[in-house]
Design a protein around this motif. Structure first.
Motif, PDB file in Angstrom:
ATOM      1  N   LYS A  96      24.817 -50.641 -36.642  1.00 24.05           N
ATOM      2  CA  LYS A  96      25.565 -51.108 -37.644  1.00 24.05           C
ATOM      3  C   LYS A  96      26.492 -50.291 -38.352  1.00 24.05           C
ATOM      4  CE  LYS A  96      24.315 -49.384 -41.115  1.00 24.05           C
ATOM      5  NZ  LYS A  96      23.898 -48.140 -41.726  1.00 24.05           N
ATOM      6  N   MET A 125      18.462 -53.995 -37.301  1.00 20.25           N
ATOM      7  CA  MET A 125      17.083 -54.073 -36.708  1.00 20.25           C
ATOM      8  C   MET A 125      16.040 -54.618 -37.586  1.00 20.25           C
ATOM      9  SD  MET A 125      17.474 -51.737 -38.883  1.00 20.25           S
ATOM     10  CE  MET A 125      16.913 -50.582 -40.264  1.00 20.25           C
ATOM     11  N   HIS A 154      16.107 -51.437 -52.214  1.00 25.14           N
ATOM     12  CA  HIS A 154      16.528 -50.516 -51.013  1.00 25.14           C
ATOM     13  C   HIS A 154      16.563 -49.209 -51.631  1.00 25.14           C
ATOM     14  CE1 HIS A 154      19.487 -49.970 -47.348  1.00 25.14           C
ATOM     15  NE2 HIS A 154      18.630 -49.231 -47.491  1.00 25.14           N
ATOM     16  N   ASN A 156      16.325 -45.159 -51.149  1.00 24.13           N
ATOM     17  CA  ASN A 156      16.523 -43.799 -50.193  1.00 24.13           C
ATOM     18  C   ASN A 156      15.941 -42.616 -51.013  1.00 24.13           C
ATOM     19  OD1 ASN A 156      19.355 -44.519 -47.977  1.00 24.13           O
ATOM     20  ND2 ASN A 156      17.649 -45.608 -48.030  1.00 24.13           N
ATOM     21  N   TYR A 163      28.118 -38.813 -48.139  1.00 25.77           N
ATOM     22  CA  TYR A 163      28.074 -40.031 -48.504  1.00 25.77           C
ATOM     23  C   TYR A 163      28.682 -40.593 -49.650  1.00 25.77           C
ATOM     24  CZ  TYR A 163      25.020 -44.166 -49.566  1.00 25.77           C
ATOM     25  OH  TYR A 163      24.603 -45.728 -49.447  1.00 25.77           O
ATOM     26  N   ASP A 171      27.391 -48.850 -45.968  1.00 24.77           N
ATOM     27  CA  ASP A 171      26.288 -48.006 -45.268  1.00 24.77           C
ATOM     28  C   ASP A 171      24.752 -48.609 -45.343  1.00 24.77           C
ATOM     29  OD1 ASP A 171      26.201 -46.023 -43.029  1.00 24.77           O
ATOM     30  OD2 ASP A 171      24.899 -45.097 -44.511  1.00 24.77           O
ATOM     31  N   SER A 172      24.652 -49.231 -46.812  1.00 25.48           N
ATOM     32  CA  SER A 172      23.277 -49.537 -47.215  1.00 25.48           C
ATOM     33  C   SER A 172      22.936 -50.551 -47.399  1.00 25.48           C
ATOM     34  CB  SER A 172      22.943 -48.424 -48.218  1.00 25.48           C
ATOM     35  OG  SER A 172      23.077 -47.286 -48.011  1.00 25.48           O
ATOM     36  N   HIS A 175      22.640 -53.880 -44.779  1.00 20.94           N
ATOM     37  CA  HIS A 175      21.444 -54.256 -44.089  1.00 20.94           C
ATOM     38  C   HIS A 175      21.103 -55.694 -44.883  1.00 20.94           C
ATOM     39  CE1 HIS A 175      20.300 -51.351 -41.224  1.00 20.94           C
ATOM     40  NE2 HIS A 175      20.614 -50.282 -42.109  1.00 20.94           N
ATOM     41  N   MET A 226      19.838 -51.025 -55.218  1.00 21.00           N
ATOM     42  CA  MET A 226      20.318 -50.329 -54.388  1.00 21.00           C
ATOM     43  C   MET A 226      20.303 -48.925 -54.944  1.00 21.00           C
ATOM     44  SD  MET A 226      21.126 -50.212 -51.061  1.00 21.00           S
ATOM     45  CE  MET A 226      20.546 -48.262 -50.760  1.00 21.00           C
ATOM     46  N   TYR A 234      11.068 -43.321 -48.971  1.00 14.88           N
ATOM     47  CA  TYR A 234      11.992 -44.376 -48.476  1.00 14.88           C
ATOM     48  C   TYR A 234      11.280 -45.632 -48.530  1.00 14.88           C
ATOM     49  CZ  TYR A 234      15.049 -47.064 -45.506  1.00 14.88           C
ATOM     50  OH  TYR A 234      16.032 -47.798 -44.915  1.00 14.88           O
ATOM     51  N   PHE A 271      14.109 -43.879 -42.521  1.00 19.70           N
ATOM     52  CA  PHE A 271      14.219 -45.344 -42.003  1.00 19.70           C
ATOM     53  C   PHE A 271      13.600 -45.172 -40.704  1.00 19.70           C
ATOM     54  CE2 PHE A 271      18.285 -43.528 -42.144  1.00 19.70           C
ATOM     55  CZ  PHE A 271      18.576 -43.245 -40.778  1.00 19.70           C
TER      56      PHE A 271
END
Ligand code: ISE
Length: 336
Positions: A96, A125, A154, A156, A163, A171-172, A175, A226, A234, A271
């Motif tokens: 992705k 995934m 979500h 990180n 970033y 990018d995040s 998903h 987010m 994570y 991840f």
């Protein structure tokens, strides 16, 4: 005959996939590594005995070095790899996002539709994570009544200096734009972004965390925290609120340890471990599908295009504010 895979891009994700194909997946091996950075290419080749190294995909295609391609370059380099791979009619698993924006994603689905059937699977995934799959079944079964809302997080531990603010979405949140509509059985119709108090530990150019509110066509509302600087680990969690109950996924699991007046459970830090089983299942099922001629077993390029449309609305919401609608054309029969 084992499937010969060319892995294109040997960065963090590419090396993870090379190890997975070499050590975990059956029926396939890494026959080629395509990576312009010589140091990275050599490090990756050491993990995949016998793999040939190329700096451009065109060279690997000309050498007939593979039966299938796994694309794990950064997102902005996907389109230049997908085009020659499609022209060569190779089955593709593409990390992705499909491409960087909806216009280039549309170009890819148009190119693909010249073939006899879909050749691209997109690496969302999370659809291969057991708990998301169970949640989707729970929604479809209506055993807890109708799904009304979803509270998701979500998180990180941190992100690299390169970033950017838009990557929070592209990018995040990318998903969640794929997996949550899949779980809920309905598409995203609008996106809104709210800014809570800023985390002073965030990179200086980032304004985060953010709160993303998605509305689905069936009326389900999703709120997503987010957060890319939580420091402690994570975490990807979901709480689904139904008419007659709730369901939670992504809770810390494993051994609990009681010591010194505390109870503790190990938390993930990246991840690669949080979704290790999902990645393994995704790649194994793709390999099986390619070997028996189905080519795709999971999200296809149309799904990638729909997510690109959501990301564009998300970036508008992030920068301009307001509720941004997502308008998507009908899914062509080719991608049914
Ligand atoms: C990264 O690219 C991923 O795909 C991870 O799953 C996500 O958690 C992270 O935020 C992204 O930067």
């Amino acid at each position: 005959q084992d499937l010969r895979i060319a892995v294109v891009g040997a960065g963090r994700m590419g090396s993870d996939h090379i190890q997975r194909i070499t050590r975990v997946v059956s029926g396939a091996y890494v026959s080629a590594i395509v990576e312009p950075d010589a140091g990275r290419a050599q490090a990756a080749a050491a993990e995949a005995p016998g793999a040939a190294v190329f700096s451009r995909i065109e060279e690997a295609i000309a050498a007939e070095a593979m039966d299938a391609v796994l694309v794990s370059t950064p997102g902005q380099f996907h389109a230049p790899v997908l085009e020659p791979a499609l022209e060569a009619r190779l089955p593709i698993l593409c990390e992705k996002p499909l491409t960087q924006d909806s216009a280039s994603s549309l170009d890819i689905v148009e190119l693909e539709q010249r073939l006899d059937r879909p050749h691209i699977q997109v690496g969302f995934m999370r659809r291969f994570d057991d708990e998301y799959a169970q949640l989707r079944e729970l929604v479809a079964s209506r055993a807890s009544g109708e799904l009304m809302m979803v509270r998701a997080a979500h998180r990180n531990p941190d992100v690299p200096e390169q970033y950017t603010q838009n990557m929070l979405i592209t990018d995040s949140v990318v998903h969640e734009f794929d997996v949550l509509p899949w779980v809920a059985g309905s598409r995203v119709v609008s996106v809104e972004v709210k800014y809570p108090r800023r985390n002073s530990l965030a990179l200086s150019h980032l304004r985060e965390p953010i709160l993303v509110i998605m509305e689905l066509e069936n009326g389900v509302l999703i709120d997503l925290e987010m957060n890319v600087n939580v420091q402690f680990g994570y975490q990807v969690t979901t709480e689904a609120v139904f008419e007659r109950g709730i369901a939670r996924t992504g809770e810390p699991s494993g051994m609990q340890v009681w010591r010194d007046g505390r109870v503790s459970t190990t938390e993930h830090t990246g991840f690669e471990t949080r979704f290790a089983r999902a990645y393994d299942a995704q790649v194994q099922r793709w390999v099986d599908a390619v070997r028996d001629g189905r080519l795709v077993d999971g999200p296809n390029a149309w799904d990638g295009y729909l997510v690109a449309l959501c990301c564009e609305a998300g970036v508008r919401a992030l920068t301009d504010g307001g509720v941004q609608s997502v308008v998507a054309p009908e899914r062509p029969a080719f991608y049914a």
